[in-house]
Structures are given as structure tokens and as C-alpha cells.
Motif scaffolding. Structure first.
Motif, mmCIF file in Angstrom:
data_model
loop_
_atom_site.group_PDB
_atom_site.id
_atom_site.type_symbol
_atom_site.label_atom_id
_atom_site.label_comp_id
_atom_site.label_asym_id
_atom_site.label_seq_id
_atom_site.Cartn_x
_atom_site.Cartn_y
_atom_site.Cartn_z
ATOM 1 N N ARG A 306 0.816 -1.215 0.000
ATOM 2 C CA ARG A 306 0.000 0.000 0.000
ATOM 3 C C ARG A 306 0.849 1.265 0.000
ATOM 4 N NH1 ARG A 306 -5.338 -0.978 1.246
ATOM 5 N NH2 ARG A 306 -5.586 1.193 1.861
ATOM 6 N N THR A 307 2.141 1.141 0.296
ATOM 7 C CA THR A 307 3.010 2.314 0.325
ATOM 8 C C THR A 307 3.598 2.645 -1.044
ATOM 9 O OG1 THR A 307 4.908 0.930 0.942
ATOM 10 C CG2 THR A 307 3.600 1.896 2.731
ATOM 11 N N LEU A 308 3.322 1.816 -2.051
ATOM 12 C CA LEU A 308 3.933 2.008 -3.370
ATOM 13 C C LEU A 308 2.932 2.557 -4.376
ATOM 14 C CD1 LEU A 308 6.049 -1.265 -3.649
ATOM 15 C CD2 LEU A 308 6.829 1.020 -3.033
ATOM 16 N N MET A 309 2.033 3.392 -3.912
ATOM 17 C CA MET A 309 1.003 3.901 -4.800
ATOM 18 C C MET A 309 1.602 4.766 -5.907
ATOM 19 S SD MET A 309 -2.464 5.947 -3.851
ATOM 20 C CE MET A 309 -3.622 6.416 -5.139
ATOM 21 N N GLY A 310 2.635 5.564 -5.568
ATOM 22 C CA GLY A 310 3.277 6.406 -6.574
ATOM 23 C C GLY A 310 3.911 5.578 -7.681
ATOM 24 N N PHE A 311 4.586 4.514 -7.303
ATOM 25 C CA PHE A 311 5.198 3.632 -8.295
ATOM 26 C C PHE A 311 4.123 2.975 -9.156
ATOM 27 C CE2 PHE A 311 7.042 -0.332 -9.817
ATOM 28 C CZ PHE A 311 8.313 0.064 -10.227
ATOM 29 N N ALA A 312 3.014 2.581 -8.512
ATOM 30 C CA ALA A 312 1.926 1.950 -9.257
ATOM 31 C C ALA A 312 1.313 2.921 -10.260
ATOM 32 C CB ALA A 312 0.864 1.452 -8.283
ATOM 33 N N GLN A 313 1.172 4.175 -9.880
ATOM 34 C CA GLN A 313 0.632 5.166 -10.811
ATOM 35 C C GLN A 313 1.580 5.406 -11.982
ATOM 36 O OE1 GLN A 313 -0.090 8.346 -7.953
ATOM 37 N NE2 GLN A 313 -2.300 8.002 -8.093
ATOM 38 N N ASN A 314 2.879 5.336 -11.730
ATOM 39 C CA ASN A 314 3.838 5.450 -12.839
ATOM 40 C C ASN A 314 3.679 4.277 -13.808
ATOM 41 O OD1 ASN A 314 4.927 7.811 -11.816
ATOM 42 N ND2 ASN A 314 6.530 6.757 -10.663
ATOM 43 N N CYS A 315 3.438 3.090 -13.267
ATOM 44 C CA CYS A 315 3.187 1.935 -14.136
ATOM 45 C C CYS A 315 1.932 2.152 -14.970
ATOM 46 C CB CYS A 315 3.050 0.668 -13.293
ATOM 47 S SG CYS A 315 4.578 0.114 -12.494
ATOM 48 N N HIS A 316 0.913 2.728 -14.356
ATOM 49 C CA HIS A 316 -0.321 3.022 -15.096
ATOM 50 C C HIS A 316 -0.035 3.998 -16.241
ATOM 51 C CE1 HIS A 316 -4.865 4.207 -14.824
ATOM 52 N NE2 HIS A 316 -4.532 3.679 -15.994
ATOM 53 N N THR A 317 0.801 4.988 -15.983
ATOM 54 C CA THR A 317 1.164 5.937 -17.034
ATOM 55 C C THR A 317 1.870 5.238 -18.188
ATOM 56 O OG1 THR A 317 1.391 7.674 -15.354
ATOM 57 C CG2 THR A 317 2.424 8.064 -17.504
ATOM 58 N N MET A 318 2.800 4.333 -17.870
ATOM 59 C CA MET A 318 3.505 3.603 -18.924
ATOM 60 C C MET A 318 2.556 2.705 -19.712
ATOM 61 S SD MET A 318 7.212 2.550 -17.314
ATOM 62 C CE MET A 318 6.628 2.098 -15.695
ATOM 63 N N VAL A 319 1.576 2.129 -19.024
ATOM 64 C CA VAL A 319 0.594 1.292 -19.710
ATOM 65 C C VAL A 319 -0.146 2.100 -20.769
ATOM 66 C CG1 VAL A 319 -1.612 0.106 -19.381
ATOM 67 C CG2 VAL A 319 0.279 -0.385 -17.855
ATOM 68 N N ILE A 320 -0.567 3.292 -20.404
ATOM 69 C CA ILE A 320 -1.285 4.149 -21.361
ATOM 70 C C ILE A 320 -0.359 4.581 -22.491
ATOM 71 C CG2 ILE A 320 -2.503 6.337 -21.624
ATOM 72 C CD1 ILE A 320 -3.435 6.018 -18.717
ATOM 73 N N LYS A 321 0.870 4.942 -22.153
ATOM 74 C CA LYS A 321 1.820 5.420 -23.156
ATOM 75 C C LYS A 321 2.142 4.341 -24.186
ATOM 76 C CE LYS A 321 6.470 7.397 -23.564
ATOM 77 N NZ LYS A 321 7.682 7.831 -22.814
#
Length: 713
Positions: A306-321
Motif C-alpha cells: 500500500r506504500t507504493l502507490m506512486g510507483f503503481a501510478q507510474n506503471c499506469h502511465t507507462m501502460v497508457i503510453k
């Protein structure tokens, strides 16, 4: 084997000049490619399936058919038969394995049955003759084809059984010898085949040693198979070492294998570190670029921290890109990740933007609303689901139970049975049994128990624990004991459930005996078990036993006393009349006592008429909650101190103007009907009869036992 020659030769079939681009040489004879046809049916022949006799070409079916009709190669085949070679080697054939059908000669003996082999049924393998019917696996008796066999010391094996035999013997040299020792491709394929048959850890290590010895580490498929084998045995360090020793740039699928392996373990943060390294490598070479599988495994690993939300959001950005947001597996991982992070609004947005959704997508979002205190949104989404599986129903029913909506949970369970497309799983049975326990619905619980037995559902530890808890809370402790005795695999939860049930019914002696039996079974109690056994001692007056368990719980079981354990100790001492010791235990607590402990003390003071200690407790506590004020008010009323009663109640009324609380409620089942009672509720349809019966009960109590005051707490 076909070769290409010059341009001045004549075609054997049409006797015209054959040019280089159209030349095909077969058995030292030159043909046009278009002339390479069957003499009988004129169909185009293949190099792997033809027969030639004195320059005349035949397809194999017609060659065999004509030979069977004549019984011999007579005038219809223009002369006496000579050696005819039929090359039947497969496209994956090996240079040292030569399988051919030989027509001519009848003096050969079958290696298997030692009988004469006639031309029609003769198969030659490495110079040995076999009947076609004898061309079987020596181990399993299964039929084998010339393109899929292993021959060792005149014994034939299919590749499947050969792999098992050579793995059992640990002799890889003979196996490899049968499959092109001079060609690493053949060895690589066979070694990969060995790893696919789930070898033991010892055999995996032997194969690994052979890979290193033969320098086969550059094979992608072989390295991947070795990583899978080590991962299946839980040897992640060995799998990681194989990955790190890969001599070339690892392709994407090898990165995915090692990321997936770590994402399923407790140390799944290591998969995120590997993913970062992959991005560094993949940024320079497309061979190691992340794909949809990579993001699915990585996002799944993120959802467990639960502490890695920022990293997870970066992964979401790469998925879209990178355009992988349209993949359903990646979308499911994203929805589940945001649900874990309690970001249901974002999860809903991802859900709405997904072009394709499956049952997992819908279930993940329903779970997000059900666990996020939005049960009504979960209901609406659940109703819209196009398909539901057992997990979907389990999530919805568990959501109702967690929101104390027990009747809705049972209604949902009945709807699932009516639907008929899904069979209840373990989670569903546990949830509905818990709902029956809270409602006191014994009949419904017994019917569910019957449904479990009728459908031969395995009586797992969780189901047995739920049944014991349901029967105990419904007042049938004998039924709970019966279920416990019928449970074969008892774990800590099963023991704790029955101990708690015995405690609830005041069977302290039985609870202590069961606790002792559990310890003899080498089952270590946890914090909840100790709370249950301390409650059992408190309710049955086992003062010394309870104190002994409390004082030794840290030394014997390695469990430090928590607030609930001190609450049990205070209740134990208070029920035994040792109020001063109870108050002393409260003051010596390492943590701050809550209102429950103080209410227990004040209730004991009221029961034993100790107003002085109650006043000292009030002074010690200072500011108290509403429940404590009510207890003290009743305590003063029992001694006729009405001035303090009115003072406390006026203060309580002032506080209630500023505070709102959820009223308490209770359930009881009578003749299959569940009645709900809310504190202060006057709306029950039979409230008059209830009040009359309550007054009658109080009058009978006053006649049998003298009580100074009957006001309710």
C-alpha cells in the motif's frame, strides 16, 4: 535428398532440357519440378513421400495399392523389383536417425518378434528390421511413428517414456546420443522436453549441470524451462541465478518469468526491482521492452504494498503510453490495484475506459465498493453483471456480512441457489454460516449444514469452524461438539472456536480440558485463543487457573498481554469480588484502558455495593463515556443517593444533545421468524405483550431474590 545441378541435362520424364532454376535431382536422375509426379495419378510428389522403380515415380499410396493387387512387382511395374528407398524422415529429422520402408527381400527377421518380415509390413530402423505392428514403445506399448522415437540397445521408446526413463536413471548421455550429438539444436529440444515433464529438484539440478557442461545456456526456451522448473520447486534464488547467468540480452519473456515468480511470493518487492532493471535495458533495445504480461505481473506486485502507490501510478502511465490499457488482463490488474488502495473512484474510471471486461473485472470493482463502505453501489454494480461466478457471489455475500446486513446475505445466498448456475464454494458457506450465527437462525444454519453434507462438500477447517461457531451462538453446544469430533484436520481456528463456544455457555471446566488437549497436540495458541480461555475462566469462576494463564502467557506462548487480555483479567477479578486487585491491574496496564474495562469495574462495584471504590474510579478516570455515567447513576440509585443520580443524568443528557450514536440491537429467532430489537424502540408490533411479559419476569425475580433496585443498565 534433392540437389541442384547444371543446365544441360535432360528431364527423365519429358526428356527436355532442364534449366538451373527448375532442376530437381532425385536418385541421380534429373527432373523438372513440374514433372516430379506420380506415374499413376499424376499428383505432385513430395521428397518425403515417394517411391521410384527403374526411373518411374509413384506416390506411396498407389505404389502400395498396386503392389498389393499384383502380389509382386511383375509386368505392371516393368520388371523385377530392385531396392526402393522411401525417405520418411520428418521435417524435424535428425542426421543420425534413418527410418525407411524397404520393399524387396523377405529374409529379414523382426528384432522384436524374431519372425520373418515381408516387404509390405517391413520398417527399417538404423539397419534393423521391424514389423509395422511391432514398431511400438518397449516401455508403454504405445504405437510410435518413424519421426517420434528413441532407439537404445535395440529397444524402441516413444519420446515421452524415454524422457521419464532417462530422468529416472540420470543418464543423459545415451538419450542425447540418440538425438544428434553433433547438433546442439537437437540436444536443446530434448533437454527442454525433459524439463516439461516436471522433474524432481535433484533431476532439475542434473539437467542444469548438463546445460552448463554442453554450453547450452544461450537457448531462450531452455533457459525459460529451467527457470520454470526451479520456480515450481520454490527455489527462486536458483531461478534468479539462471536468469542472471544468461549470456545474452534476456528477451522479454525471460524477464516476465522471473518477475512473475517473485510477484507470487512474500518478497514480491524484488519483482519491482527487476522491473526497474528491465526498463533500463529495454530503453536501449526493443528485445527487452515490457509487454502486457510484464505490466500485469508488476502491477499485481504493487497492489500488495500500500506504500507504493506512486510507483503503481507510474506503471499506469507507462501502460497508457505503450498502448496496453486495452488489454483485459492489464485492466484487471489496474482495477484490483486501485481497489486495494481504496481508490474506488479511480478504479471505476479505469473500469469505464476498458474496451473489454470479464467477470474478474466486474468482481474486483464490486469488491472495492463492498469493502469501501459503499454497499449500495456494490449492489447496483452486482445487479448489472452480465455473468457471475462463485467468486462474485462470495464477494457480495461477504460484503453484506461485513456491513452487518445478515438478512441480505442470506437473501443473496438463496438467490444464488435459485439461479442454479453456480455451486457455493468454501467462502460462501463460511459467510452465510456467520450470518446465521449473528441472527441466531438455527434452522437456516442446520439447512446449510445439510446442504454441505448432501453435496459432499469437503469439511475443511474453515467450514468446520463456521459450523461450530454457528451452533454455539445458536445455543446448541452439543451440536458444536459433534461437528468438532467429526473434523479430521483440526487447526488452531477449530480448537479456538469450540473453546469460545464452551466459554460462552459457561462450561469453563470443559473449556480448560479442551485447551489442555490442544496443547498436548502441539498446537500453539494465539491471542484470540487466550482471550477465549480467559473468558471461560471468568464465566465459570476459575480464578486461579485464569490468573495462572494470564501470568504465563508471555513466557510460555510468546504473546504479550493486550488490551483485551487485561479486560478479561479485570472481569475475572471483578466477578470474584477482588475489586481492589482489579483496579490495581487497570492502573498497572502498559496501554490506556478503554471504556469497556471501566464499565466492567463499575458494574462490579454496583454488584458488590462498593460505592467508595466507584467514586475513586470516577476520580481516576476523570472524563468518562456515556455508558460509564449510566452505570454510576444506577450505582448511586441502588443506595438511594438520588442527588448524584440526577446530576449524572443531566450531564449525560447534555452530552447526548451534541453526540449521535448508533443504537444497539439484538436478534432472536422464534418459530423460524427472526425478531429484531433496537434500544429504545417502541415500534415492535407486539411491544405490549413484550412489556407485560417483562414486568411478569421482574416480579417473579423480586419474589425469589431481594434486589434493592431493578433499574436496567
Amino acid at each position: 535428398m534433392a540437389s541442384y545441378g547444371g543446365t544441360t541435362q535432360k528431364c527423365k520424364a519429358c526428356e527436355k532440357t532442364v534449366y538451373l532454376v527448375d532442376e530437381l535431382t532425385v536418385d541421380n536422375k534429373v527432373y523438372h519440378r513440374a514433372c516430379f509426379r506420380c506415374h499413376h495419378c499424376k499428383s505432385t510428389l513430395k521428397l518425403s513421400n515417394y517411391s521410384s522403380f527403374e526411373g518411374v515415380l509413384y506416390c506411396q499410396p498407389h505404389f502400395d495399392q498396386l503392389f498389393k493387387l499384383t502380389g509382386s512387382l511383375d509386368k505392371s511395374f516393368e520388371g523385377t523389383p530392385k531396392t526402393v528407398r522411401v525417405d520418411r524422415s520428418s521435417d524435424h529429422g535428425q542426421s543420425n536417425t534413418r527410418v525407411s520402408s524397404m520393399f524387396g527381400g523377405t529374409q529379414a527377421k523382426c528384432i522384436t518378434c524374431k519372425k520373418t518380415v515381408y516387404p509390405l509390413e517391413k520398417v527399417g530402423v538404423d539397419g534393423d528390421a521391424y514389423h509395422k505392428a511391432c514398431f511400438k514403445c518397449s516401455y508403454g506399448g504405445c504405437h510410435i511413428s518413424p519421426s517420434n522415437y528413441v532407439a537404445h540397445e535395440h529397444q524402441l521408446y516413444c519420446k515421452h517414456h524415454a524422457a521419464q526413463l532417462f530422468m529416472a536413471k540420470g543418464n543423459f548421455s545415451q538419450f542425447d546420443k540418440q538425438h544428434e550429438p553433433d547438433n546442439n539444436n537437437g540436444v536443446t529440444e530434448n533437454t527442454t522436453e525433459l524439463l516439461k515433464h516436471r522433474p524432481s529438484l535433484k533431476q532439475t539440478k542434473q539437467i542444469h549441470a548438463q546445460i552448463i557442461f554442453r554450453s547450452l545456456g544461450e537457448s531462450n526456451n531452455l533457459t525459460g524451462a529451467l527457470i520454470r522448473s526451479y520456480t515450481a520447486h520454490g527455489k527462486l534464488k536458483s531461478a534468479r541465478k539462471v536468469f542472471s547467468k544468461y549470456p545474452l540480452l534476456p528477451p522479454t519473456f525471460l524477464w516476465n518469468l522471473i518477475i512473475q515468480a517473485y510477484s507470487k511470493t512474500a518478497c514480491n518487492e524484488e519483482s519491482l526491482y527487476i522491473f526497474k532493471n528491465m526498463l533500463l535495458v529495454g530503453g536501449c533495445h526493443s528485445l527487452a521492452a515490457p509487454d502486457d504480461y510484464t505490466f500485469t505481473f508488476t502491477i499485481t506486485a504493487c497492489s500488495r504494498h500500500r506504500t507504493l502507490m506512486g510507483f503503481a501510478q507510474n506503471c499506469h502511465t507507462m501502460v497508457i503510453k505503450l498502448g496496453y490499457n486495452s488489454d483485459v488482463c492489464v485492466g484487471n490488474a489496474l482495477v484490483n490495484m486501485y481497489v486495494v488502495y481504496s481508490r474506488t473512484d479511480t478504479a471505476q474510471k479505469v473500469f469505464d475506459e476498458m474496451p473489454q471486461r470479464d467477470t474478474i473485472t466486474w468482481t474486483s470493482l464490486v469488491k472495492g465498493y463492498a469493502t469501501g463502505r459503499k454497499i449500495h453501489q456494490a449492489e447496483e454494480l452486482f445487479a448489472k453483471m452480465p455473468e457471475r461466478n462463485e467468486v462474485s457471489w462470495a464477494v457480495m455475500i461477504a460484503g453484506y456480512v461485513n456491513h452487518n446486513m445478515y438478512n441480505d446475505a442470506l437473501r443473496c445466498f438463496n438467490n444464488m441457489l435459485i439461479d442454479g448456475n453456480v455451486h457455493p464454494n468454501e467462502a460462501i458457506y463460511v459467510s452465510v454460516l456467520s450470518a446465521c450465527a449473528h441472527l441466531g437462525q438455527l434452522n437456516q444454519g442446520k439447512w446449510i449444514h445439510f446442504h454441505i453434507d448432501k453435496n459432499n462438500v469437503p469439511k475443511t477447517s474453515n467450514i468446520a469452524t463456521a459450523l461450530i461457531d454457528m451452533y454455539a451462538k445458536c445455543g446448541k453446544i452439543d451440536y458444536a461438539k459433534h461437528v468438532f469430533k467429526q473434523t479430521n484436520n483440526r487447526d488452531l481456528l477449530t480448537w479456538t472456536s469450540l473453546i469460545s463456544g464452551l466459554s460462552m455457555h459457561g462450561h469453563g471446566t470443559d473449556a480448560l480440558q479442551l485447551f489442555t488437549e490442544m496443547l498436548t497436540q502441539k498446537i500453539k495458541p494465539d491471542s484470540i485463543t487466550l482471550v477465549s480461555i480467559l473468558n471461560a475462566c471468568s464465566h465459570s469462576g476459575k480464578l486461579q487457573e485464569g490468573i495462572l494463564i494470564f501470568n504465563n502467557m508471555e513466557q510460555e506462548f510468546g504473546i504479550s498481554p493486550k488490551l483485551e487480555h487485561f479486560g478479561c483479567l479485570v472481569d475475572l477479578l471483578s466477578r470474584a469480588g477482588q475489586l481492589e486487585d482489579a483496579f490495581k491491574a487497570v492502573k498497572e496496564m502498559e496501554m490506556e484502558p478503554d471504556g469497556v474495562i471501566y464499565r466492567a469495574l463499575l458494574s462490579a462495584c454496583r454488584l458488590h455495593g462498593n460505592v467508595g471504590l466507584a467514586e475513586r474510579i470516577i476520580e481516576y478516570v476523570g472524563r468518562k463515556d456515556g455508558g460509564g455515567n449510566l452505570l454510576i447513576s444506577n450505582l448511586y440509585a441502588s443506595f438511594g443517593d438520588w442527588d448524584n443520580v440526577w446530576k449524572i443524568r443531566e450531564c449525560r443528557m447534555d452530552k447526548e444533545r451534541d453526540l449521535s450514536s448508533i443504537p444497539g440491537c439484538s436478534y432472536i429467532e422464534i418459530d423460524g421468524v427472526v425478531h429484531e430489537f433496537i434500544a429504545g424502540d417502541k415500534l415492535h408490533p407486539r411491544i405490549k405483550e413484550i412489556n407485560l411479559k417483562l414486568n411478569e419476569v421482574m416480579r417473579r425475580i423480586s419474589l425469589e431474590t431481594f434486589v434493592g433496585d431493578h433499574s436496567l443498565c
